[in-house]
Design a protein around this motif. Structure first.
Motif, PDB file in Angstrom:
ATOM      1  N   UNK A 559       0.969  -1.126  -0.146  1.00 58.15           N
ATOM      2  CA  UNK A 559      -0.096  -0.009  -0.148  1.00 58.15           C
ATOM      3  C   UNK A 559       0.827   1.174   0.024  1.00 58.15           C
ATOM      4  N   UNK A 560       0.761   2.218  -1.247  1.00 57.56           N
ATOM      5  CA  UNK A 560       1.948   3.093  -1.185  1.00 57.56           C
ATOM      6  C   UNK A 560       1.436   4.197  -0.073  1.00 57.56           C
ATOM      7  N   UNK A 561       0.345   4.299   0.567  1.00 52.28           N
ATOM      8  CA  UNK A 561       0.389   5.346   1.761  1.00 52.28           C
ATOM      9  C   UNK A 561       0.865   4.922   2.864  1.00 52.28           C
ATOM     10  N   UNK A 562       1.473   3.556   2.955  1.00 52.75           N
ATOM     11  CA  UNK A 562       1.909   3.037   4.259  1.00 52.75           C
ATOM     12  C   UNK A 562       3.346   3.326   4.347  1.00 52.75           C
ATOM     13  N   UNK A 563       3.886   3.182   5.659  1.00 48.11           N
ATOM     14  CA  UNK A 563       5.224   3.416   5.739  1.00 48.11           C
ATOM     15  C   UNK A 563       5.824   2.325   6.677  1.00 48.11           C
ATOM     16  N   UNK A 564       7.191   2.254   6.971  1.00 48.53           N
ATOM     17  CA  UNK A 564       7.584   1.211   7.745  1.00 48.53           C
ATOM     18  C   UNK A 564       7.958   1.603   9.086  1.00 48.53           C
ATOM     19  N   UNK A 584      18.159   6.692  10.841  1.00 48.77           N
ATOM     20  CA  UNK A 584      16.899   6.668  10.346  1.00 48.77           C
ATOM     21  C   UNK A 584      16.522   6.304   8.718  1.00 48.77           C
ATOM     22  N   UNK A 585      17.769   6.532   7.909  1.00 50.22           N
ATOM     23  CA  UNK A 585      17.526   6.176   6.545  1.00 50.22           C
ATOM     24  C   UNK A 585      18.370   5.053   5.921  1.00 50.22           C
ATOM     25  N   UNK A 586      18.995   4.564   6.985  1.00 45.84           N
ATOM     26  CA  UNK A 586      20.056   3.341   6.489  1.00 45.84           C
ATOM     27  C   UNK A 586      19.122   2.043   6.173  1.00 45.84           C
ATOM     28  N   UNK A 587      19.281   1.325   5.117  1.00 54.24           N
ATOM     29  CA  UNK A 587      18.668   0.447   4.402  1.00 54.24           C
ATOM     30  C   UNK A 587      17.239   0.661   4.033  1.00 54.24           C
ATOM     31  N   UNK A 588      16.938   2.025   3.564  1.00 55.93           N
ATOM     32  CA  UNK A 588      15.571   2.021   3.298  1.00 55.93           C
ATOM     33  C   UNK A 588      15.666   2.275   1.735  1.00 55.93           C
ATOM     34  N   UNK A 589      14.190   1.845   1.279  1.00 52.19           N
ATOM     35  CA  UNK A 589      14.142   1.942  -0.134  1.00 52.19           C
ATOM     36  C   UNK A 589      13.462   3.169  -0.672  1.00 52.19           C
ATOM     37  N   UNK A 590      12.897   3.803   0.327  1.00 51.83           N
ATOM     38  CA  UNK A 590      12.042   5.097  -0.064  1.00 51.83           C
ATOM     39  C   UNK A 590      12.065   6.254   0.981  1.00 51.83           C
ATOM     40  N   UNK A 591      12.349   7.290   0.676  1.00 51.59           N
ATOM     41  CA  UNK A 591      12.297   8.399   1.687  1.00 51.59           C
ATOM     42  C   UNK A 591      11.072   9.394   1.138  1.00 51.59           C
ATOM     43  N   UNK A 765       7.517  25.624  13.660  1.00 50.25           N
ATOM     44  CA  UNK A 765       6.864  24.508  13.245  1.00 50.25           C
ATOM     45  C   UNK A 765       6.971  24.067  11.880  1.00 50.25           C
ATOM     46  N   UNK A 766       6.839  25.070  10.973  1.00 45.70           N
ATOM     47  CA  UNK A 766       7.207  24.899   9.653  1.00 45.70           C
ATOM     48  C   UNK A 766       8.347  24.383   9.063  1.00 45.70           C
ATOM     49  N   UNK A 767       9.534  24.381   9.860  1.00 40.23           N
ATOM     50  CA  UNK A 767      10.612  24.111   9.585  1.00 40.23           C
ATOM     51  C   UNK A 767      11.246  22.579  10.087  1.00 40.23           C
ATOM     52  N   UNK A 768       9.941  22.019  10.582  1.00 43.75           N
ATOM     53  CA  UNK A 768      10.366  20.583  11.484  1.00 43.75           C
ATOM     54  C   UNK A 768       9.668  19.551  10.435  1.00 43.75           C
ATOM     55  N   UNK A 769      10.105  18.791   9.631  1.00 43.62           N
ATOM     56  CA  UNK A 769       9.765  17.896   8.684  1.00 43.62           C
ATOM     57  C   UNK A 769       9.459  16.645   9.506  1.00 43.62           C
ATOM     58  N   UNK A 770       8.641  15.731   9.264  1.00 49.29           N
ATOM     59  CA  UNK A 770       8.546  14.486   9.687  1.00 49.29           C
ATOM     60  C   UNK A 770       9.171  13.572   8.579  1.00 49.29           C
ATOM     61  N   UNK A 771       9.963  12.495   8.716  1.00 47.51           N
ATOM     62  CA  UNK A 771      10.907  11.978   7.751  1.00 47.51           C
ATOM     63  C   UNK A 771      10.151  10.395   7.739  1.00 47.51           C
ATOM     64  N   UNK A 772       9.480  10.089   6.800  1.00 51.51           N
ATOM     65  CA  UNK A 772       8.785   8.573   6.523  1.00 51.51           C
ATOM     66  C   UNK A 772       9.985   7.831   5.815  1.00 51.51           C
ATOM     67  N   UNK A 773      10.151   6.490   6.042  1.00 46.98           N
ATOM     68  CA  UNK A 773      10.672   5.675   5.345  1.00 46.98           C
ATOM     69  C   UNK A 773      10.066   4.228   5.033  1.00 46.98           C
ATOM     70  N   UNK A 774      10.520   3.518   3.833  1.00 43.45           N
ATOM     71  CA  UNK A 774      10.041   2.214   3.509  1.00 43.45           C
ATOM     72  C   UNK A 774      11.218   1.483   3.516  1.00 43.45           C
ATOM     73  N   UNK A 775      11.334   0.248   4.113  1.00 46.70           N
ATOM     74  CA  UNK A 775      12.537  -0.578   4.078  1.00 46.70           C
ATOM     75  C   UNK A 775      12.408  -1.314   2.940  1.00 46.70           C
TER      76      UNK A 775
END
Length: 775
Positions: A559-564, A584-591, A765-775
């Motif tokens: 599901x492309x909307x999901x993240x790990x 946070x980004x090690x061994x991820x396929x998508x950020x 607040x506007x300069x604090x991004x959340x970072x999602x990753x997929x393994x």
């Protein structure tokens, strides 16, 4: 050729272009140029930057000018569009330079190539006629570099129906892309506009009368080459065959149809879904794609890129819906030529196959030549998915490739070949090479003209047979004089076993002397056909279960909307540079990131531009052409060491899946200037942090500047500690910024010290991004 047909279609096309056409504007295809002007680009996007040489009005490219398309990785020019832009959109006659340096002079309608123009290729070939997107499609003329001229209809860039006039004044007729002796007769049809029509087709999808039909179509033409809404095709019994959107439709020839933006579905005769995907603005399949067996079980699941190429993870299933194969594609090619398969016991294996496509692409390696004067002629030919190899009497043939297996595990080496009995002369043999050291030192597992299976040692130009046995009659695979041979060497930590056509020939204790290369060997007077050579690594049950779970998660139930998982971060430049932890980004396929930009939540892809694995730091960048925050960053970076007792706070996104995507604040103090085992690169802090806080900024409360990057917490269960957390000192970030191969311009400014803490948090607040990753 179909002269009558050609004339009528030419008239149809000319009549069609008398209409004023319009297309919807896709807001996601606007990009900000280096000069700050927004431009519309349907054909270039990901991987490109833009530079606009012209006026800018209300933030959009406006008027006469030239748009340069630049490759992001090199900043080299990949092409250009010169003409009039209106509200950022190319409009009317334009001159396009393509990445291959061809020149297109063609009208743009709402940012899309549509109409009659010319296409001059770098090699001198010229096309004049109808173009749809970047495709030569419809009535036109090709002037070849040798002087030949094609006149007629092109289908997806290729001559389809028409004639070629050569310099010798010979006429060659073309019909459906093939050369024919004389043109066929054809009756032209003109559709009724703005009223649903039923059209009938035979088994080959040629238009016909209802009595001869195997299929029919329901369609409403808005005019000659445009359909209104989805087009639906049916089996003659009324069950659905296909549903699609057509960007270009031909009233006479269904093979001229071009798919348009929207969903695409096809069905089996029993009514079950056969295939489903999406068609993009280019008319290419894009995104998740699923095909089904007639019984409704999955057959294939994968995805296509924007260019319509196989991309990413693909899974194959048998008719019972059981997973049997897994592949990874990149740019339409099987990654490294390898794939994973699964046997009847559910155990996975890693297959590296060298076959027809490899032989074809690697002629210099595989094909020998005879020289006659200054000309070369190949000894071998490719035919029917095989490489045909002739070997002369007294000569030999040896080719090897690397073994891509872990030799300490279970693996196999395989070769599939065949030969006519009459072409394997006395004293000839061929088979599988193993334990290759050099051209003068290797072993072979062969079959000879007597159908004897032999193991041979080759050393110093001499052959020594150390095992020989006749191939059992029941294991011979003979078809009209053509005998097939499947050679196999299967190795485990203890044994090496040898098979021909699934018959075990012999076995030896494994002394781990199989070398790092394997391949093909033949000698004597013979000719044989090589289908493939292959190395396979076998996985145990535990490894196989993990692969099955991975494919189920990443392909079947993807599901492309999901993240790990997620981490936290902070901007340090207007151009989209973000700092977070390396782990946070090690061994991820998508950020990707989500953050509040100018009052709107933006979701954008990220790429890595600099990393420091040792100190657990990484700098990411928003991967979007022309990205700009549009304002300075309201905090500074403090690189001096803080004192114990300093009050600090952090902003981040702990456990987003549980606590939600709202930015969280926690505060505390610096409790030590060093971390675990006296590590001077980190602070120990009392600021509470959770999973997901990693990579977030540590602010000094008094100044509002960043003094560290939140990184870890002490394992409470193992060390029985409470609220013992760590942050990396910001001076290490300075070193990473300065060592980056990509220049990073820091756009932070020190905030006012007297600002209330609650106001600081609102401002940051506007300069604090959340970072999602997929393994």
């Amino acid at each position: 050729m179909r002269i009558q047909y050609i004339f009528l279609v030419v008239s149809c096309v000319q009549f069609y272009h008398g209409f004023t056409q319009s297309f919807p504007i896709d807001s996601s295809r606007f990009y900000k140029s280096k000069e700050g002007c927004k431009v519309y680009s349907l054909y270039f996007g990901e991987g490109f930057d833009f530079s606009w040489n012209g006026a800018c009005s209300a933030g959009y490219a406006d008027g006469q000018g030239e748009l340069l398309i630049l490759r992001q990785e090199s900043e080299k020019q990949a092409g250009s569009i010169k003409g009039v832009f209106t509200n950022g959109v190319p409009t009317g006659p334009c001159v396009v330079t393509t990445p291959s340096e061809s020149i297109i002079e063609v009208p743009f309608v709402d940012g899309r190539i549509w109409g009659k123009g010319s296409f001059t290729m770098k090699n001198g070939k010229i096309f004049k006629g109808n173009m749809v997107n970047l495709t030569k499609h419809g009535e036109g003329e090709i002037i070849y570099t040798d002087g030949d001229v094609f006149t007629g209809i092109l289908n997806d860039n290729e001559p389809w129906i028409g004639r070629v006039l050569t310099l010798k004044r010979d006429t060659i007729y073309v019909e459906y892309g093939e050369e024919v002796e004389k043109p066929s007769k054809f009756i032209s049809r003109t559709p009724v506009l703005n009223k649903e029509q039923t059209e009938y087709f035979d088994a080959d999808w040629n238009r016909c009368e209802q009595v001869n039909a195997s299929y029919y179509r329901k369609i409403t033409y808005s005019h000659e080459h445009m359909a209104m809404g989805p087009v639906r095709d049916y089996y003659i019994n009324g069950k659905p065959y296909r549903e699609s959107h057509l960007f270009y439709v031909d009233c006479n020839d269904i093979y001229m149809d071009l798919f348009g933006l929207g969903s695409y579905k096809s069905y089996h005769p029993n009514g079950n879904l056969r295939f489903e995907t999406q068609v993009n603005h280019r008319g290419e399949f894009e995104g998740r794609t699923i095909s089904y067996h007639e019984n409704g079980n999955f057959k294939l699941i994968g995805a296509y890129s924007e260019l319509g190429e196989e991309d990413g993870n693909w899974a194959t299933f048998d008719e019972q819906g059981k997973l049997i194969k897994y592949q990874v594609y990149e740019y339409g090619q099987l990654l490294d030529g390898k794939y994973y398969s699964i046997d009847s016991d559910g155990l996975w294996q890693y297959n590296d196959v060298y076959k027809y496509e490899n032989f074809e692409a690697d002629e210099a390696f595989w094909i020998d030549y005879n020289e006659i004067g200054d000309r070369k002629f190949p000894n071998q030919i490719l035919m029917n998915d095989r490489l045909f190899i002739p070997v002369k009497k007294g000569e030999s043939y040896l080719r090897v490739v690397p073994m891509t297996v872990d030799k300490e595990l279970n693996f196999g080496l395989y070769m599939d070949a065949s030969a006519l009995k009459s072409q394997v002369k006395k004293g000839s043999s061929f088979g599988l090479v193993f334990n290759y050291r050099s051209e003068s030192e290797f072993y072979s597992f062969q079959v000879n003209n007597k159908d004897e299976v032999q193991l041979k040692a080759h050393k110093g130009g001499k052959e020594t047979v150390f095992f020989s046995v006749p191939l059992e009659k029941q294991n011979k695979r003979l078809n009209k004089g053509n005998e097939a041979y499947s050679f196999a060497i299967e190795s485990s930590p203890n044994k090496v076993k040898f098979y021909v056509n699934d018959q075990e020939i012999t076995s030896f204790d494994n002394d781990n002397e199989l070398g790092d290369m394997f391949g093909v060997f033949a000698s004597g007077d013979l000719a044989f056909a090589l289908r493939s050579i292959e190395s396979v690594e076998f996985f145990n049950q535990e490894e196989s279960d993990s692969y099955t779970n991975f494919v189920e998660k990443k392909v079947v139930n993807y599901n492309p909307s999901e993240y790990d998982g997620n981490g936290s971060g902070f901007f340090i430049s207007r151009q989209g540079h973000i700092v977070t932890n390396y782990h946070v980004v090690e061994e991820t396929s998508e950020l990707y990131t989500k953050f509040n930009l100018n009052g709107q939540i933006e979701k954008l892809p990220l790429k890595i531009v600099a990393k420091d694995k040792v100190n657990d730091l990484v700098i990411l960048k928003v991967d979007k052409a022309g990205f700009d925050l549009g304002k300075e960053i309201p905090y500074g970076l403090e690189f001096s060491t803080m004192d114990v007792g300093e009050e600090v706070f952090t902003l981040g996104y702990p456990m987003v899946d549980v606590m939600g995507e709202e930015l969280k604040f926690t505060d505390g103090k610096i409790s030590a200037k060093s971390g675990i085992d006296g590590d001077i690169t980190t602070y120990q802090i009392t600021t509470p942090i959770q999973s997901g806080n990693s990579g977030g900024p540590l602010f000094q409360e008094e100044s509002g500047n960043i003094v560290g990057i939140v990184s870890a917490t002490l394992n409470r269960n193992e060390f029985n500690g409470e609220n013992v957390n760590y942050a990396i000192k910001s001076n290490l970030l300075k070193t990473l910024i300065e060592s980056s191969s990509e220049p990073i311009k820091i756009n932070t400014v020190a905030p006012a010290k007297e600002m209330k803490l609650s106001d600081r948090i609102k401002l940051y607040r506007e300069f604090m991004p959340v970072i999602f990753f997929k393994e």
